[in-house]
Design an enzyme around this catalytic site. Structure first.
Site, PDB file in Angstrom:
ATOM      1  N   GLY A  48       1.081 -38.748  12.380  1.00  0.00           N
ATOM      2  CA  GLY A  48       1.769 -39.689  13.507  1.00  0.00           C
ATOM      3  C   GLY A  48       3.356 -38.868  13.430  1.00  0.00           C
ATOM      4  CB  SER A  50       7.667 -40.146   9.162  1.00  0.00           C
ATOM      5  OG  SER A  50       8.496 -39.900   9.707  1.00  0.00           O
ATOM      6  CB  CYS A  80       1.093 -35.740   7.793  1.00  0.00           C
ATOM      7  SG  CYS A  80       1.671 -34.417   8.318  1.00  0.00           S
ATOM      8  NE  ARG A 107      10.393 -36.616  10.044  1.00  0.00           N
ATOM      9  CZ  ARG A 107      11.170 -37.287  10.850  1.00  0.00           C
ATOM     10  NH1 ARG A 107      12.537 -37.677  11.109  1.00  0.00           N
ATOM     11  NH2 ARG A 107      10.432 -37.317  11.732  1.00  0.00           N
ATOM     12  NE  ARG A 137       7.164 -31.566  15.058  1.00  0.00           N
ATOM     13  CZ  ARG A 137       8.169 -31.048  14.819  1.00  0.00           C
ATOM     14  NH1 ARG A 137       7.897 -29.792  15.794  1.00  0.00           N
ATOM     15  NH2 ARG A 137       9.298 -31.130  14.784  1.00  0.00           N
ATOM     16  CG  HIS A 172      -3.166 -34.433   9.546  1.00  0.00           C
ATOM     17  ND1 HIS A 172      -3.013 -35.734  10.010  1.00  0.00           N
ATOM     18  CD2 HIS A 172      -1.913 -33.771   9.820  1.00  0.00           C
ATOM     19  CE1 HIS A 172      -1.892 -35.835  10.255  1.00  0.00           C
ATOM     20  NE2 HIS A 172      -1.145 -34.770  10.263  1.00  0.00           N
ATOM     21  CD  GLU A 174      -5.943 -37.002   9.442  1.00  0.00           C
ATOM     22  OE1 GLU A 174      -6.152 -36.630   7.840  1.00  0.00           O
ATOM     23  OE2 GLU A 174      -5.305 -36.964   9.793  1.00  0.00           O
TER      24      GLU A 174
HETATM   25  N1  LIG Z   1       1.123 -34.680  11.768  1.00  0.00           N
HETATM   26  C1  LIG Z   1       2.201 -35.657  11.577  1.00  0.00           C
HETATM   27  O1  LIG Z   1       2.286 -36.281  10.643  1.00  0.00           O
HETATM   28  C2  LIG Z   1       3.731 -34.544  11.459  1.00  0.00           C
HETATM   29  C3  LIG Z   1       4.569 -35.507  10.564  1.00  0.00           C
HETATM   30  C4  LIG Z   1       6.328 -35.797  11.771  1.00  0.00           C
HETATM   31  N2  LIG Z   1       6.138 -34.427  11.850  1.00  0.00           N
HETATM   32  C5  LIG Z   1       7.502 -36.468  10.899  1.00  0.00           C
HETATM   33  O2  LIG Z   1       7.908 -35.852  10.280  1.00  0.00           O
HETATM   34  O3  LIG Z   1       6.858 -37.846  11.334  1.00  0.00           O
END
Ligand SMILES: NC(=O)CC[C@H](N)C(=O)O
Length: 203
Positions: A48, A50, A80, A107, A137, A172, A174
């Protein structure tokens, strides 16, 4: 039946629940209150954002609850953004979120043109077959302490790590239909639950 919670403040919650509930002998439960976190045998911190998740963890007073449970042995798996929440150090930031794993994460490490990509890898600890890896990402692990096991690298970058009861993946599982990582984590949760039952009986 062992219960695995998926932290349900934000992010890819339902996808993890669907994977968990496809496994035999595991109940996947969305958790967002301290009492719910107390009641599960393992916890997934989903992907998601962070910064948002970290803020909500602090606002709802859940950080210390999670830290205490993980430090007393509850298995945890961050995917992630969840990996970023677990890290002791985040490149370019003075503070971290839960600060549980001896890793430094970068990140959005793959830059804008590679925000999302898919590849696959054989990760022998997890499965003899190649596993699809979906990066969105994504972070990677820039540095892992000697006590951290590196499970997978992609193009020389560390993308999956394990440290005792803690597992973290930059990708991921999931979002694929491959359940190898969920099965691996479920086995960790079952083993830890059996251990704690044994130590209670031995008292
Ligand atoms: N798919 C993801 O969980 C991306 C992480 C997001 N780029 C972050 O820094 O929180």
């Amino acid at each position: 039946m062992p219960a695995i919670g998926v932290l349900a403040l934000q992010g890819a919650v339902q996808e993890h629940l669907d994977c968990l509930n496809a496994l035999p002998d595991i109940e996947g439960i969305a958790v967002k209150k301290a009492a719910e976190i107390n009641a599960v045998d393992g916890l997934i911190l989903p992907g998601g954002e962070s910064t948002t998740m970290g803020k909500l963890l602090r606002e709802f007073d859940l950080s210390q609850r999670i830290i205490d449970r993980v430090q007393s042995g509850m298995p945890v798996w961050g995917t992630c953004a969840g990996m970023i929440l677990l890290a002791k150090k985040i490149v370019g930031q003075d503070n971290c979120h839960l600060g549980l794993m001896d890793i430094t994460v970068q990140r959005n490490a793959y830059g804008s043109q590679l925000d999302s990509f898919t590849t696959e890898a054989v990760i022998p600890e997890i499965s003899p077959d190649a596993i699809p890896l979906v990066f969105i990402r994504a972070p990677y692990v820039e540095n892992a302490a000697v006590n951290v096991t590196i499970l997978a690298t992609v193009d020389g970058k560390i993308v999956a790590v394990e440290e005792k009861n803690m597992l973290a993946t930059a990708f991921h599982p999931e979002l694929t239909n491959n359940l190898a990582f969920h099965s691996y984590f479920a086995a960790k949760v079952k083993a830890s639950k059996n251990n704690s039952i044994c130590s209670c009986l031995a008292r």
